[in-house]
Structure formats: C-alpha cells, structure tokens
Design an enzyme around this catalytic site. Structure first.
Site, short mmCIF file in Angstrom:
data_model
loop_
_atom_site.label_atom_id
_atom_site.label_comp_id
_atom_site.label_asym_id
_atom_site.label_seq_id
_atom_site.Cartn_x
_atom_site.Cartn_y
_atom_site.Cartn_z
N LYS A 88 0.68 -1.05 -0.02
CA LYS A 88 -0.14 0.51 0.17
C LYS A 88 0.41 1.34 0.09
CE LYS A 88 -4.14 -2.05 1.70
NZ LYS A 88 -4.04 -3.23 1.79
C1 PLP Z 1 -4.73 -4.34 0.99
C2 PLP Z 1 -3.95 -5.50 1.15
C3 PLP Z 1 -4.43 -6.86 -0.30
C4 PLP Z 1 -5.46 -6.61 -1.23
O1 PLP Z 1 -5.27 -5.76 -1.45
P1 PLP Z 1 -6.68 -4.81 -2.68
O2 PLP Z 1 -5.66 -4.13 -3.39
O3 PLP Z 1 -7.49 -4.55 -0.83
O4 PLP Z 1 -7.75 -6.74 -3.11
C5 PLP Z 1 -3.45 -7.87 0.28
N1 PLP Z 1 -2.35 -7.91 1.14
C6 PLP Z 1 -2.06 -7.31 1.73
C7 PLP Z 1 -0.70 -7.33 2.59
C8 PLP Z 1 -2.84 -5.88 2.14
O5 PLP Z 1 -2.37 -4.44 2.53
#
Ligand code: PLP
Length: 484
Positions: A123
């Site tokens: 993220k």
């Molecule tokens: C947010 C997140 C996901 C999921 O990603 P999306 O974009 O919501 O599908 C998967 N793994 C981790 C570690 C995350 O922080």
C-alpha cells in the site's frame, strides 16, 4: 483525460471531470466510482521503448496519461519525490533503485517485491504518491484537508507514513484498542509528527468504521472541517499501482510480444483492478489470477458468476487479515467494463448489492467476457498458506508473508507451461511473525531500523466508540474551513 462515474455522472451537471477534480473526492454524487472515459492505448512499439526506463520515468509515462491536467514538470517532481531508493529501501534483493525489484525463484516463476516501503506493505506504493498529490492539490486551491480513517492495520500506517509532515493535511486514524498486531501498533503509535493523530477506540474495528461513517454522514460537520478519506476506492491510488505491472512485465521478459500472468492476493480488488487497467492499456497479460483467503467472495464470482457480498457476521478473521473483506469496493469498476460500460446496468446490479443482496451474471452475455479479460481465481485456507510458506522456504530459500503465500498457492495451481508467472508480494513476513513461526519454526527477520520499535515512545489518545467524542476531538485539533 476526463472521468465518469460507474453509475453515470461524476458531477451534478453531468459533465465528465478532470483528474484533479476527482483526486480528493470519494464516491461520485450518484454513489458510483470514478473511471476514465477510455483507456489510453500503448502501442507495441511504445511499450518496447519503455522497457529500459527507471521506475520514476516509467511511472511518469503511465500516470501522465491519466493526470494530464497536472503540468508535466510538476507531475515529474511529485513522482520523483515518491519513488526514491531512500523511501523504498527495505528490499530483500538489495536493488532499492528498482523500487519494485523482481526476484526469480526458477525460470518462469517470479516474485515482484512491492513491500519495500516505510510500512512494509504494498500500500506504500500508492500512498507515497497520494501524499504528494494531495499536498500539491491543496496548495493550489489554498485549502486544507482533515483525513479521517479507520484501520485494522496496514492501511492506517501506510496513510500516516505518506501524510506525515505534509502541509495542509491532518490525519485522524481510529484503530480498535489492543487489536492490531504489536508490530503494527508500534509502527503507528511511535509517529511523533504534529499532523498525525492516533486514536485507540475502546471497541472493535467495525465500531471505528461506524464512527467514520457517522462523521461523514454529518454533512455540515464534514464541509465545515473539510473531512476527507484515503480509502481504497481512490482512483489515484489505483493508477499508481498500474505502474508496477509494467515494471514486472519488463523484468520478467526479454523481448516484445511475450505474455505473462500475474497472481494477485486480493481483498478490495484494488490491486488486481490495476492489473486489469494495465491489460486494457495493451500490456500483454495472459491471466490475472485473483487469490482470496477463506473470505472467498471474489473467487465465488469468478467461478460461478454470482457476486454475493457477505455480512460482517459471515466474515472470518484469518491469518491473512488484510484480505478479510467480504465486500470488494473496487469490484464495481471491473463490472462497469464487463457490462460494456453501461451505467444503467451497473446501477441496477448495485441496487441489489446496496440492499444487502447479490447478483448473478451467469448465463448473461457479459459472463463470457470474464475470461476474455483474462481473469481466473482460486482461494487458500490457513493450512494451505502455512504449507506454502514452508515450501517456499524449503525449495527456494525465500520467506513470504501470509498474503503473498495465498497468491503463490493459487498462482501455482493455475500456472501454465511456457508462460512466466509473476506473484505479487503484498507485505513482508516481519509484519506477521506468529504465522511465519508456525510455518518455519523461527521468527522472520526485521529490516534494519525496525528492531526495537516496540520500545519507542508512543503518541496516541484513547476514546470510547462514540461519534460525538471524535467530532469534539477533531474540532479541537483542526481549524474550521475559512468559508464556514
Ligand atoms: C490491502 C492488502 C491486500 C488486498 O489488496 P486489495 O487491493 O484490497 O485487493 C493484500 N495483502 C495485503 C498485505 C494488503 O495490505
């Protein structure tokens, strides 16, 4: 580039809106999500000319197609400040300048490292750029923004690390007291920046989320204090994620024309939706493999055509907690394309969803397009993710986190001979130490600088799960908008 809503219109007057106009907003006035009027196409020749670009230059080549109302020199500067080896320094391969280095396990099998940023999860890639874009847009309009959010872990820390010290921005982040992992708590609460406010709520995550909703529904308070969000439906976050699909493709292929597949650990469908956008732009992606954990709403859709979001009581707490999502907020974007970009069709489907129901596309003419768009799916259980972590360590000597393991498990099931498979890494194992110990019998290493973060001084407030209390708190720490 102008933007429309998946349900019709981005603005009251019905006109499509430019990028800077949709940057700070959440939902469109009609409840839909922002989508570009069309996808910019990248020709095969142009694609090959991008092959040697450094990450920030590649990011500019792609993002400038979507944000063409930001002067090129400004956009270059904002991108250049986000994607530096200093910020994305926690790489396992030591190639920080690549920002998202590719790790090859064996010929045709790769892991794309996306978790080298400040909070050790993918993220950061979108949030680091979002912080710069927000600061830029607010400075241009001489305004301020108070970001209010609720987090169970990853999103909150990525947002705080991206917004810390940014002019015109304050972050009020609610988290359930004592419910985040010790690592996540330490990461967030040790931030000392004056514009970051950590609030531990005596309650569970859903109650934090309800407080955010209650404040957002108070339109008077919302406009008086310029309340905004950084949630996963933000279009700029999605665009920033398109870049690493190109980067991964170039790293895994030698020359033009070759196809690759991606395995993507999924929750809110933001990450894999960025892959869909990359494919629509012309990147030669064969398959986009959606991996879920026990919360398998998305896998069910791609297997059966039925989309049935679950209620909170039907959502399991798993060992890949960032995917414990049963209503995939970005999924509406994909369905918009699936139904031929017909806003009336999307509105009709989401009337069912918003009323707590489900819909099925099985048997409809749209259903065939799912495989035309390259989508496949699968799910993973706790035992399977633990076994995958163990196997990756035993066979290839790499440690992966629980979410990445879900992607690898499903990706390997769907792997095709002769097609390179790129598994997206979404977090580092250091964030989920207990599951790693269960799998391999030792604690995951921490990147330099993260040793002893549990002992750092903490800065946070505690309050009840009460919307009136958070409003009073915001009012005493933020300045009201000048126009109020
Ligand atoms: C947010 C997140 C996901 C999921 O990603 P999306 O974009 O919501 O599908 C998967 N793994 C981790 C570690 C995350 O922080």
């Amino acid at each position: 580039m102008k933007y429309v809503s998946t349900r019709g219109s981005m603005a009251a007057d019905g006109r499509p809106q430019p990028f800077l106009q949709i940057l700070l907003g959440g939902l469109a006035p009609d409840g839909g999500l922002a989508m570009p009027e069309h996808y910019p196409r990248v020709s095969a020749g142009e694609l090959e000319s991008w092959r040697g670009l450094a990450y920030p230059d590649l990011a500019f080549a792609i993002i400038s197609r979507f944000a063409d109302d930001i002067p090129a020199a400004d956009l270059r500067r904002l991108i250049g400040r986000a994607y530096t080896p200093g910020i994305f320094c926690n790489t396992g391969t030591g190639r920080a300048a690549d920002i998202t280095p590719l790790k090859t396990l064996e010929p045709g099998l790769h892991i794309l490292e996306l978790s080298n940023g400040p909070t050790l999860a993918f993220k950061d890639i979108a949030m680091q750029l979002l912080g710069n874009l927000f600061e830029y847009a607010l400075a241009r309009s001489s305004s301020e923004l108070n970001i209010l959010g609720a987090t169970s872990g990853d999103t909150g820390s990525a947002a705080e690390y991206a917004m810390r010290g940014k002019r015109g921005i304050r972050v009020f982040m609610l988290s359930p007291e004592g419910k985040m992992s010790p690592f996540q708590t330490a990461q967030m609460f040790s931030l000392q920046d004056a514009n970051i406010f950590n609030i531990a709520v005596r309650g569970v995550f859903d109650e934090c989320q309800d407080m955010v909703k209650a404040v957002s529904n108070d339109l008077d308070f919302k406009s008086r204090y310029r309340i905004g969000t950084v949630n996963s439906i933000n279009w700029a976050r999605l665009v920033a994620q398109v870049v690493y699909y190109f980067k991964g493709y170039f790293a895994a292929t030698a020359a033009g024309g070759e196809e690759v597949s991606f395995a993507v650990p999924s929750g809110n469908f933001g990450n894999v939706c960025a892959g869909h956008v990359a494919r629509m732009m012309g990147l030669p992606i064969r398959r986009l493999i959606v991996a879920t954990n026990e919360n398998d709403v998305l896998d069910e859709f791609f297997r059966t055509g039925v989309y049935r979001p679950r209620r909170a009581a039907e959502t399991y707490s798993t060992s890949s907690p960032s995917m414990d999502i049963s209503k995939a907020s970005n999924f509406e974007r994909f369905v918009f394309d699936l139904v031929g970009r017909d806003p009336a069709a999307v509105s009709a489907l989401w009337r069912e969803v918003d009323a707590g129901g489900a819909f099925s596309l099985a048997g409809s003419p749209h259903w065939a397009k799912v495989s035309e768009f390259g989508f496949a799916s699968g799910s993973s259980s706790h035992a399977e993710r633990i076994a995958t972590i163990r196997r990756m360590h035993g066979e290839f000597g790499v440690l992966v986190d629980t979410h990445t393991a879900d992607g690898i498990k499903v990706g390997m099931e769907q792997r095709e001979a002769g097609v390179p498979l790129i598994c997206l890494e979404t977090a580092l194992p250091a964030k989920f130490a207990a599951s790693i110990e269960e799998a391999v019998g030792f604690a995951p290493p921490r990147p330099p600088g993260f040793e002893g973060i549990e002992d750092l001084p903490r800065r946070f407030s505690v309050m009840d799960a009460d919307a009136a209390q958070i409003k009073r708190y915001i009012a005493s720490h933020a300045t009201a908008a000048a126009s109020a």
